[in-house]
Scaffold this motif. Structure first.
Motif, PDB file in Angstrom:
ATOM      1  N   GLU A 290       7.714  -1.576 -15.608  1.00 25.64           N
ATOM      2  CA  GLU A 290       8.444  -1.120 -14.423  1.00 25.64           C
ATOM      3  C   GLU A 290       7.708  -1.432 -13.121  1.00 25.64           C
ATOM      4  OE1 GLU A 290       9.276   3.030 -14.964  1.00 25.64           O
ATOM      5  OE2 GLU A 290      10.156   2.739 -16.956  1.00 25.64           O
ATOM      6  N   MET A 291       6.645  -2.209 -13.207  1.00 22.15           N
ATOM      7  CA  MET A 291       5.810  -2.459 -12.035  1.00 22.15           C
ATOM      8  C   MET A 291       6.576  -3.125 -10.900  1.00 22.15           C
ATOM      9  SD  MET A 291       2.085  -4.344 -11.869  1.00 22.15           S
ATOM     10  CE  MET A 291       1.368  -3.227 -13.079  1.00 22.15           C
ATOM     11  N   ASP A 292       7.536  -3.982 -11.228  1.00 23.98           N
ATOM     12  CA  ASP A 292       8.262  -4.702 -10.186  1.00 23.98           C
ATOM     13  C   ASP A 292       9.208  -3.795  -9.389  1.00 23.98           C
ATOM     14  OD1 ASP A 292       9.957  -4.264 -12.318  1.00 23.98           O
ATOM     15  OD2 ASP A 292      10.973  -6.193 -12.161  1.00 23.98           O
ATOM     16  N   GLN A 293       9.386  -2.558  -9.840  1.00 23.69           N
ATOM     17  CA  GLN A 293      10.286  -1.631  -9.158  1.00 23.69           C
ATOM     18  C   GLN A 293       9.572  -0.774  -8.112  1.00 23.69           C
ATOM     19  OE1 GLN A 293      12.457   0.619 -12.151  1.00 23.69           O
ATOM     20  NE2 GLN A 293      12.451  -1.149 -13.528  1.00 23.69           N
ATOM     21  N   ASP A 294       8.259  -0.980  -7.958  1.00 24.22           N
ATOM     22  CA  ASP A 294       7.450  -0.179  -7.049  1.00 24.22           C
ATOM     23  C   ASP A 294       6.858  -1.081  -5.963  1.00 24.22           C
ATOM     24  OD1 ASP A 294       5.722   2.478  -6.666  1.00 24.22           O
ATOM     25  OD2 ASP A 294       4.364   0.756  -6.534  1.00 24.22           O
ATOM     26  N   GLU A 295       6.717  -0.560  -4.775  1.00 22.45           N
ATOM     27  CA  GLU A 295       6.217  -1.358  -3.650  1.00 22.45           C
ATOM     28  C   GLU A 295       4.805  -1.886  -3.913  1.00 22.45           C
ATOM     29  OE1 GLU A 295       5.369  -0.920   1.185  1.00 22.45           O
ATOM     30  OE2 GLU A 295       6.399   0.678   0.079  1.00 22.45           O
ATOM     31  N   LYS A 296       3.894  -1.002  -4.323  1.00 24.46           N
ATOM     32  CA  LYS A 296       2.523  -1.438  -4.615  1.00 24.46           C
ATOM     33  C   LYS A 296       2.492  -2.353  -5.831  1.00 24.46           C
ATOM     34  CE  LYS A 296      -0.352   0.092  -1.565  1.00 24.46           C
ATOM     35  NZ  LYS A 296      -1.214  -0.876  -0.820  1.00 24.46           N
ATOM     36  N   GLY A 297       3.296  -2.018  -6.846  1.00 19.92           N
ATOM     37  CA  GLY A 297       3.356  -2.858  -8.028  1.00 19.92           C
ATOM     38  C   GLY A 297       3.863  -4.245  -7.696  1.00 19.92           C
ATOM     39  N   ALA A 298       4.904  -4.334  -6.880  1.00 17.06           N
ATOM     40  CA  ALA A 298       5.465  -5.624  -6.487  1.00 17.06           C
ATOM     41  C   ALA A 298       4.453  -6.430  -5.668  1.00 17.06           C
ATOM     42  CB  ALA A 298       6.741  -5.408  -5.687  1.00 17.06           C
ATOM     43  N   GLU A 299       3.659  -5.733  -4.866  1.00 14.88           N
ATOM     44  CA  GLU A 299       2.611  -6.411  -4.091  1.00 14.88           C
ATOM     45  C   GLU A 299       1.600  -7.069  -5.026  1.00 14.88           C
ATOM     46  OE1 GLU A 299      -1.111  -5.256  -1.120  1.00 14.88           O
ATOM     47  OE2 GLU A 299       0.563  -3.854  -1.343  1.00 14.88           O
ATOM     48  N   PHE A 300       1.193  -6.329  -6.058  1.00 10.35           N
ATOM     49  CA  PHE A 300       0.246  -6.880  -7.026  1.00 10.35           C
ATOM     50  C   PHE A 300       0.836  -8.105  -7.732  1.00 10.35           C
ATOM     51  CE2 PHE A 300      -0.834  -7.029 -11.580  1.00 10.35           C
ATOM     52  CZ  PHE A 300      -2.169  -7.394 -11.489  1.00 10.35           C
TER      53      PHE A 300
END
Length: 337
Positions: A290-300
């Motif tokens: 689900e990382m792509d659904q979060d702002e920080k996750g998408a940044e990474f």
């Protein structure tokens, strides 16, 4: 009459006293029940504070994630900072990065309980699975909108048209370049193809070509073929695609061809220690998926080029790697060399 009145008053007094006693008993029972309920609620609240109410009682206090420092550690930490921030919020715990000098150190740290998860290469994962009960759980995809098929690449055998080499059997008596002794697609898979597909053995596989050399890299192997230094070479499909723009002006580029390709090879997995609680492993897996659904996750994901996010995988994804290791008769120690 006086005696009768006295007897009646005495009887009424006894009734009142008895009723009061019963009320006191009822009140005591109610108070005891209320106190027990309060204690129970307090215990539940305490358990929740300790992580027991939601099944977190066996979770580690800090999630430790391992990395192989392929570049300056400060730069590596900067690239992974958004992932750490995202995981800390998702898992509701501290997250630390564990930097190791090599895969052996990562595997030993996982086996000893000092490391909970890490990235590995396809072959080093097999060793982590055997020695540290490591379980493959996720893998990044580079292409936005990609599918699970995009986690795979290939070992390719290349040559020039003028040599008349069209199959693995045609390598006999011709020179062959491998990239590096430890390269999955530039050495191990090409050599395993010769063993598995045309019946060679470890004893004679290097004698089948007229000459075997190690170029040092996939790009160097490509140039060795283009320049006519060797007749054929084993290379990585994605590695060669990345340098096409630099070699397409070569005078022999139009003659370049792929004459054989391996089975799909999975990229390096993200691996978690298998003895950790199932609830923790499942939550970590979901955090990556689900990382792509979060702002920080998408940044990474953007900083690291994982534009397709993560896909869930398991040990069966690496059966082809295990079969290749078996064909080469490689021990765990040799897999890490």
């Amino acid at each position: 009459m006086t005696k009768w009145i006295f007897s009646l008053m005495t009887a009424l007094t006894l009734v009142v006293v008895t009723a009061c006693g019963e009320n006191n008993a009822d009140n005591s029972a109610e108070e005891a029940a209320a106190e027990a309920s309060a204690n129970e609620n307090s215990s539940e609240a305490s358990n929740e504070d300790n992580g027991e109410a939601d099944g977190r009682e066996d979770w580690p206090d800090t999630f430790i994630f391992g990395l192989l420092p392929t570049e300056d550690q400060a730069e590596l930490a900067k690239r992974f900072d958004p992932m750490v921030e995202y995981l800390e919020e998702y898992l509701e715990m501290d997250v630390e990065i564990y930097n190791a000098t090599n895969y052996t150190a990562l595997i030993e740290a996982m086996a000893n309980g000092h490391l909970h998860a890490s990235t590995f290469g396809p072959f080093s994962y097999l060793v982590a699975n055997q020695r540290a009960n490591g379980e493959a759980f996720a893998i990044p995809v580079n292409d936005e909108g990609g599918t699970l098929d995009d986690i795979f690449y290939y070992a390719q055998m290349i040559t020039l048209e003028e040599h008349g080499i069209d199959s693995l059997k045609d390598i006999e008596g011709n020179s062959l370049a491998y990239a590096d002794p430890a390269s999955t697609s530039g050495h191990l898979f090409p050599k395993a193809m010769l063993i598995n597909e045309i019946g060679l053995t470890l004893d004679n596989v290097d004698e089948f070509p007229s000459d075997v050399v190690f170029s040092g890299s996939h790009e160097a192997s490509l140039y060795s073929v283009l320049n006519g230094d060797v007749h054929t070479a084993g290379v990585c499909s994605t590695c060669i695609e990345r340098v096409f723009d630099r070699v397409e002006d070569h005078e022999n580029f139009d003659q370049l061809k792929v004459f054989h390709e391996s089975e799909p090879i999975p990229g390096g997995p993200y691996v978690i220690q298998g003895d950790l609680p199932d609830s923790f492993k499942e939550t970590v897996t979901q955090a990556f998926l689900e990382m792509d659904q979060d702002e920080k996750g998408a940044e990474f994901l953007e900083v690291n080029g994982y534009l397709g996010g993560y896909f869930e995988i398991d040990h069966d994804t690496y059966n082809v790697v295990q079969e290749t290791a078996d064909a080469l008769g490689m021990s765990p120690e040799e897999l890490l060399e």
